[in-house]
Design a protein around this motif. Structure first.
Motif, PDB file in Angstrom:
ATOM      1  N   PHE A  62       0.432  -1.441   0.260  1.00  0.00           N
ATOM      2  CA  PHE A  62       0.084  -0.178   0.315  1.00  0.00           C
ATOM      3  C   PHE A  62       1.260   1.151  -0.438  1.00  0.00           C
ATOM      4  CE2 PHE A  62      -2.120   3.302   2.337  1.00  0.00           C
ATOM      5  CZ  PHE A  62      -3.509   3.799   1.440  1.00  0.00           C
ATOM      6  N   ASN A  63       2.425   1.308   0.754  1.00  0.00           N
ATOM      7  CA  ASN A  63       3.003   2.443   1.239  1.00  0.00           C
ATOM      8  C   ASN A  63       3.238   2.296  -0.276  1.00  0.00           C
ATOM      9  OD1 ASN A  63       5.278   3.426   2.901  1.00  0.00           O
ATOM     10  ND2 ASN A  63       3.743   4.627   2.374  1.00  0.00           N
ATOM     11  N   LEU A  64       3.565   1.560  -1.490  1.00  0.00           N
ATOM     12  CA  LEU A  64       4.226   1.884  -2.097  1.00  0.00           C
ATOM     13  C   LEU A  64       3.292   2.917  -3.562  1.00  0.00           C
ATOM     14  CD1 LEU A  64       5.036  -2.352  -3.281  1.00  0.00           C
ATOM     15  CD2 LEU A  64       6.925   0.283  -3.096  1.00  0.00           C
ATOM     16  N   PHE A  65       2.252   2.838  -3.324  1.00  0.00           N
ATOM     17  CA  PHE A  65       1.429   4.028  -4.170  1.00  0.00           C
ATOM     18  C   PHE A  65       0.636   5.187  -3.243  1.00  0.00           C
ATOM     19  CE2 PHE A  65       1.240  -0.646  -5.182  1.00  0.00           C
ATOM     20  CZ  PHE A  65       1.217  -0.566  -6.951  1.00  0.00           C
ATOM     21  N   VAL A  66       0.681   4.692  -2.075  1.00  0.00           N
ATOM     22  CA  VAL A  66      -0.014   5.748  -0.960  1.00  0.00           C
ATOM     23  C   VAL A  66       1.218   6.356   0.098  1.00  0.00           C
ATOM     24  CG1 VAL A  66      -1.743   6.792   0.866  1.00  0.00           C
ATOM     25  CG2 VAL A  66      -1.917   5.930  -1.300  1.00  0.00           C
ATOM     26  N   LYS A  67       2.225   7.573  -0.093  1.00  0.00           N
ATOM     27  CA  LYS A  67       3.068   7.703   1.260  1.00  0.00           C
ATOM     28  C   LYS A  67       2.224   8.604   2.114  1.00  0.00           C
ATOM     29  CE  LYS A  67       6.416   6.725  -1.311  1.00  0.00           C
ATOM     30  NZ  LYS A  67       6.397   5.165  -1.107  1.00  0.00           N
ATOM     31  N   PHE A  68       2.152   8.495   3.629  1.00  0.00           N
ATOM     32  CA  PHE A  68       1.697   9.100   5.111  1.00  0.00           C
ATOM     33  C   PHE A  68       2.767   9.485   5.918  1.00  0.00           C
ATOM     34  CE2 PHE A  68       0.538   4.522   4.260  1.00  0.00           C
ATOM     35  CZ  PHE A  68       1.301   3.972   5.771  1.00  0.00           C
ATOM     36  N   LYS A  69       2.344   9.431   6.491  1.00  0.00           N
ATOM     37  CA  LYS A  69       2.984  10.244   7.898  1.00  0.00           C
ATOM     38  C   LYS A  69       3.517   9.354   8.443  1.00  0.00           C
ATOM     39  CE  LYS A  69       3.383  14.023  11.273  1.00  0.00           C
ATOM     40  NZ  LYS A  69       2.790  15.097  11.541  1.00  0.00           N
ATOM     41  N   HIS A  70       4.818   8.999   9.472  1.00  0.00           N
ATOM     42  CA  HIS A  70       5.405   8.304  10.006  1.00  0.00           C
ATOM     43  C   HIS A  70       5.470   6.908   9.402  1.00  0.00           C
ATOM     44  CE1 HIS A  70       5.282  11.282  12.858  1.00  0.00           C
ATOM     45  NE2 HIS A  70       3.679  11.353  12.866  1.00  0.00           N
ATOM     46  N   ASP A  71       4.856   6.732   8.435  1.00  0.00           N
ATOM     47  CA  ASP A  71       4.943   4.910   7.280  1.00  0.00           C
ATOM     48  C   ASP A  71       6.383   4.471   7.794  1.00  0.00           C
ATOM     49  OD1 ASP A  71       6.835   6.947   5.887  1.00  0.00           O
ATOM     50  OD2 ASP A  71       5.720   6.356   3.572  1.00  0.00           O
ATOM     51  N   PHE A  72       7.346   5.193   7.847  1.00  0.00           N
ATOM     52  CA  PHE A  72       8.583   4.008   8.499  1.00  0.00           C
ATOM     53  C   PHE A  72       8.693   3.877   9.701  1.00  0.00           C
ATOM     54  CE2 PHE A  72      12.940   4.046   9.614  1.00  0.00           C
ATOM     55  CZ  PHE A  72      13.088   3.203   9.021  1.00  0.00           C
ATOM     56  N   LYS A  73       7.729   4.700  10.956  1.00  0.00           N
ATOM     57  CA  LYS A  73       7.502   4.285  11.972  1.00  0.00           C
ATOM     58  C   LYS A  73       7.146   3.348  12.575  1.00  0.00           C
ATOM     59  CE  LYS A  73       9.503   9.244  14.254  1.00  0.00           C
ATOM     60  NZ  LYS A  73       9.210   9.924  14.592  1.00  0.00           N
ATOM     61  N   ILE A  74       6.110   2.878  11.221  1.00  0.00           N
ATOM     62  CA  ILE A  74       4.709   2.083  11.271  1.00  0.00           C
ATOM     63  C   ILE A  74       5.066   0.907  11.133  1.00  0.00           C
ATOM     64  CG2 ILE A  74       2.632   1.439  11.351  1.00  0.00           C
ATOM     65  CD1 ILE A  74       1.613   4.671  10.874  1.00  0.00           C
TER      66      ILE A  74
END
Length: 98
Positions: A62-74
């Motif tokens: 999902f993160n490949l297509f949609v970037k969101f805040k704190h994605d790396f931490k999650i």
């Protein structure tokens, strides 16, 4: 000619074949098959980290297509949670052999 089930194409565990000891990933393929057959409790008992691994995989895709805040931490948090679950469940599984 009859179609073979996915179980006929599963990979063998090299660690188990060579040394007679299961690895940290033993049960992942079987748990995935059980999950897609709808046998959710059996999948969990086979490999307890199956659900958190699937969640991590879905999040990464999902993160490949949609970037969101704190994605790396999650993602790092889920990764660490998976490591803990895998190590603890492996320890419990190996304690039965002692």
């Amino acid at each position: 000619m009859a179609l073979k089930g996915i179980e006929d194409y599963m990979l063998q565990c090299t660690s188990k074949e060579l040394f007679g000891v299961e690895c940290f990933g033993c049960g992942t393929q079987r748990a995935t098959v059980l999950f897609f057959k709808g046998e959710f409790a059996a999948a969990f008992y086979m490999y307890p980290a199956i659900y958190t691994l699937m969640l991590l995989l879905l999040l990464v895709v999902f993160n490949l297509f949609v970037k969101f805040k704190h994605d790396f931490k999650i993602k790092v948090g889920l990764l660490l949670l998976n490591v803990v679950i895998i190590v603890v469940s492996y320890g419990i599984k190996m304690s039965h052999y002692v």
